[in-house]
Design an enzyme around this catalytic site. Structure first.
Site, PDB file in Angstrom:
ATOM      1  N   THR A 137      -5.318 -11.984  21.188  1.00 24.44           N
ATOM      2  CA  THR A 137      -3.963 -11.707  20.719  1.00 24.44           C
ATOM      3  C   THR A 137      -2.923 -12.146  21.746  1.00 24.44           C
ATOM      4  OG1 THR A 137      -4.299  -9.502  21.603  1.00 24.44           O
ATOM      5  CG2 THR A 137      -4.519  -9.744  19.222  1.00 24.44           C
ATOM      6  N   ASP A 160      -5.303 -11.567  31.564  1.00 25.11           N
ATOM      7  CA  ASP A 160      -6.167 -11.301  32.719  1.00 25.11           C
ATOM      8  C   ASP A 160      -5.371 -11.289  34.025  1.00 25.11           C
ATOM      9  OD1 ASP A 160      -7.926 -11.544  30.641  1.00 25.11           O
ATOM     10  OD2 ASP A 160      -8.817 -13.423  31.332  1.00 25.11           O
TER      11      ASP A 160
HETATM   12  C1  GLA Z   1      -9.893 -14.586  28.046  1.00 32.35           C
HETATM   13  C2  GLA Z   1      -8.516 -15.168  28.342  1.00 32.35           C
HETATM   14  C3  GLA Z   1      -7.425 -14.192  27.943  1.00 32.35           C
HETATM   15  C4  GLA Z   1      -7.598 -13.699  26.514  1.00 32.35           C
HETATM   16  C5  GLA Z   1      -9.029 -13.243  26.281  1.00 32.35           C
HETATM   17  C6  GLA Z   1      -9.292 -12.916  24.843  1.00 32.35           C
HETATM   18  O1  GLA Z   1     -10.136 -13.481  28.864  1.00 32.35           O
HETATM   19  O2  GLA Z   1      -8.400 -15.481  29.713  1.00 32.35           O
HETATM   20  O3  GLA Z   1      -6.169 -14.780  28.132  1.00 32.35           O
HETATM   21  O4  GLA Z   1      -7.210 -14.687  25.596  1.00 32.35           O
HETATM   22  O5  GLA Z   1      -9.981 -14.209  26.677  1.00 32.35           O
HETATM   23  O6  GLA Z   1      -8.598 -11.774  24.475  1.00 32.35           O
END
Ligand code: GLA
Length: 384
Positions: A35, A171
């Site tokens: 999302t 993240d």
């Molecule tokens: C990875 C990406 C995030 C996000 C997640 C899925 O961790 O680095 O930015 O898109 O996948 O929610």
């Protein structure tokens, strides 16, 4: 976590100078998957797996980066810094410095030692932890005070523009801005957030399927493209839909027949996941753990069936948890196609839950999983 004093010693021994030490955590996402790049909502928690960075200045014009995990050292000119990735672990710290340099910050010659215990390729954001540890260390060395949300954005750009992985902001954001004992509900549109305290009776059990995941992989990239395709089609009817964040289930009912079947399913996951994430934050804030668990369960089904972002092992790990005493909610966390499940468990049952899940998964799949009881930790900071 490994002792910062040990990294200090390693750095001193290698570079002959006493460094400053910084730490940046990995994360587990409670809910809100795929999302973030649709400008929606996510609810991650910073965890007690982290990257440590030791930093000190040099006077020979070089950037020297040492990774204790790989026992490898790499050296680059500080000026000009390389502008291209080389497909090596050093791309992550170097990318952060290159992006900072592009923003007008002068990166001086420096020595950087890194050590981390975020399991690699397990969906717990080992890359973000390296980027954020580097950014925190380097900006401290140069005396640049960059607000947390902006620092997270610069680290995301390092991954997007330098490393070449098309990740969202989640993240890096939680690694910078996480708070001990709290989950963080982030609005990925304007980067506003609120903290939701983790209730004292709630444990976070992270179960690693041992199936490797990568944001740079095909699965993540094709899913993201499908989400964006669905968005473009909806926008031809409602131009105010800039991202799927702006779309509703009613939009899918009205125009879904124009969207290719896979893109339609991905869009349904993202749109309903945004709603679930907002409801989950409310549930957590009022300590309604059964409601949180139910939403996590629905989120997993949506991630697995509509988004097709799970894998047999992750579905198995979630299934095997269902009737274990103490389970409140379980789902696959992170970018998908492997990695870890997150299990919200009653704290008194957590140890027995972890042991039973490990045994069940081992018996069912023949794979010995790593299972950890994690604690919601603080975002990146200097270690005294
Ligand atoms: C990875 C990406 C995030 C996000 C997640 C899925 O961790 O680095 O930015 O898109 O996948 O929610």
């Amino acid at each position: 976590m490994k002792d910062p004093a040990a990294l200090r010693q390693i750095h001193e021994h290698r570079f002959g100078v006493t460094p400053e030490i910084f730490v940046a955590p990995g994360r587990v996402n409670l809910i809100g998957e795929h999302t973030d790049y649709a400008e929606g909502f996510v609810m991650p928690v910073a965890i007690d797996f982290a990257t440590l960075a030791a930093i000190s200045p040099r006077n020979d014009g070089k950037i020297v980066i040492y990774a204790e995990n790989f026992h490898q050292e790499r050296s680059f000119p500080a000026n000009p810094l390389p502008t291209k990735a080389s497909g090596h672990w050093s791309d992550y710290p170097l990318g952060v410095m290159a992006i900072l340099a592009g923003e007008g910050y002068t990166i001086p010659p420096l020595s950087l030692s890194l050590w981390g215990d975020v399991p690699l390729g397990s969906g717990l954001s080992s890359s973000a932890a390296v980027e954020v540890a580097t950014a925190t260390a380097v900006t401290s060395l140069i005396g640049a005070a960059i607000p947390g949300p902006k620092l997270a954005r610069l680290c995301q750009r390092a991954e997007n523009e330098f490393v070449g992985a098309n990740c969202g902001i989640m993240d890096q954001f939680i690694s910078v801005n996480g708070a001990a004992d709290n989950a963080l509900l982030l609005d990925c549109r304007d980067l506003s957030y609120r903290l939701a305290p983790i209730p004292a009776n709630m444990a976070l059990v992270i179960a690693n399927t041992m199936v490797k995941h990568s944001v740079a992989g095909d699965g993540y990239t094709t899913r993201r493209a499908e989400v964006e395709e669905a968005c473009r089609i909806l926008a031809t009817h409602r131009p105010e839909i800039k991202f799927l964040r702006d779309a509703t289930v009613a939009d899918l009912e009205a125009w879904g027949h124009e969207i290719p079947p896979n893109a339609l399913k991905r869009a349904r996951h993202v749109i309903t996941e945004n709603q679930r994430t907002l409801e989950a934050a409310d549930a957590l804030l009022r300590h309604d753990l059964p409601a949180l668990g139910k939403l996590m369960h629905e989120a997993h089904v949506s991630y697995s069936k509509d988004f097709e972002g799970s894998c047999v092992e992750a579905d198995t790990m979630v299934d095997l948890a269902q009737d274990l005493p103490g389970l409140i909610g379980a789902r696959l966390t992170g970018g998908g196609f492997g990695g870890c499940t997150v299990n919200v468990v009653e704290i008194d049952e957590a140890t027995a839950f972890a042991a039973a899940l490990k045994e069940r998964y081992r018996q069912t799949t023949g794979i010995d999983p790593e299972i950890h009881i994690c604690h919601a930790s603080a975002g990146a900071h200097r270690v005294a």
